[in-house]
Design an enzyme around this catalytic site. Sequence first.
Site, PDB file in Angstrom:
ATOM      1  N   HIS A 130      -3.547  -5.023   0.610  1.00 52.82           N
ATOM      2  CA  HIS A 130      -3.015  -5.524   1.884  1.00 52.82           C
ATOM      3  C   HIS A 130      -3.223  -7.034   1.994  1.00 52.82           C
ATOM      4  O   HIS A 130      -4.244  -7.477   2.536  1.00 52.82           O
ATOM      5  CB  HIS A 130      -3.717  -4.837   3.043  1.00 52.82           C
ATOM      6  CG  HIS A 130      -3.339  -3.412   3.250  1.00 52.82           C
ATOM      7  ND1 HIS A 130      -2.303  -3.023   4.077  1.00 52.82           N
ATOM      8  CD2 HIS A 130      -3.846  -2.276   2.732  1.00 52.82           C
ATOM      9  CE1 HIS A 130      -2.198  -1.704   4.071  1.00 52.82           C
ATOM     10  NE2 HIS A 130      -3.123  -1.222   3.252  1.00 52.82           N
ATOM     11  N   CYS A 146       0.826  -1.203   0.000  1.00 50.97           N
ATOM     12  CA  CYS A 146       0.000   0.000   0.000  1.00 50.97           C
ATOM     13  C   CYS A 146       0.869   1.265   0.000  1.00 50.97           C
ATOM     14  O   CYS A 146       1.442   1.606  -1.017  1.00 50.97           O
ATOM     15  CB  CYS A 146      -0.985  -0.028   1.161  1.00 50.97           C
ATOM     16  SG  CYS A 146      -2.372   1.135   0.958  1.00 50.97           S
ATOM     17  N   GLU A 179      -1.445  -8.820   3.940  1.00 59.78           N
ATOM     18  CA  GLU A 179      -0.881  -9.178   5.246  1.00 59.78           C
ATOM     19  C   GLU A 179      -1.853  -8.988   6.404  1.00 59.78           C
ATOM     20  O   GLU A 179      -1.571  -9.373   7.536  1.00 59.78           O
ATOM     21  CB  GLU A 179       0.377  -8.330   5.511  1.00 59.78           C
ATOM     22  CG  GLU A 179       0.163  -6.979   6.156  1.00 59.78           C
ATOM     23  CD  GLU A 179      -0.562  -5.927   5.333  1.00 59.78           C
ATOM     24  OE1 GLU A 179      -0.745  -4.815   5.844  1.00 59.78           O
ATOM     25  OE2 GLU A 179      -0.961  -6.198   4.172  1.00 59.78           O
TER      26      GLU A 179
END
Length: 247
Positions: A199, A109, A201
């Site tokens: 994202h 990001c 993660e």
Amino acid sequence: MRRPRLLFLSQFANPGSWNPQIWRRVLGHDDEAAAFEALLDSLGVLDGLDFAGCHAHMGAPLPDDLGAIDAVVLGGSFASVADAYPWQQALQAWLLRWRATGKPLMGICGGHQLMTVTLGGRVERSPAGPEVGSLPVTRTPAGRSHPLFAGFGDEAPFFFGNSDRVVEPSPGATVLATRPNLPAAALDHGGNWVSVQFHPETTCDRMATCWAEIDAARGAAYHFIPGCERMILNYLRLAGVVGTVAA
């Protein structure tokens, strides 16, 4: 024999710009390095790594001994790259040093955007407004065969939450994925550097919490995406810091 050292660089937000109390209910609270460490544990790879987090946004010293680090993940940020805070400038200078080592880096990001401008690309405010929600990406031909996307479908969804976008990739970079409003949703910059606007993660609850102070209604745009975190495992394999493991 030492374990591979993985560094997570946090650029969460400019100090004083968020309310820590809002984050009390989510794992790791507002410490993204702690949340990322928990992710590594869930993937079954933490015990094989020497993990360290650096809170760059809080002015923490950036590691000077680059030889002691094997791979880096650069997290996202509420700050725009256009803000040019001193800690962002320090990160960019450090990234150029890291680039010279030829070692791997994954940007997420805001990390995707900071890497791009550091390497000569261009980021702008998205004219269509924030990209928010659990949304699919469309892979390019290069993306369909790229190891970062191994095991994902052609239009796999990921968590998005960005107001800026990459409009000109860094020179020589290859676009791996797009969205209608994102001409470069994932990039391979060459030299073992990859980055994504989304994202992989995180979790839907952390993403919804991100919007709690900004526009709480947008939090409803997120839903659980099983398996999206496997992209982090793909990166760690690409970086050579983990082998083939069950996850």
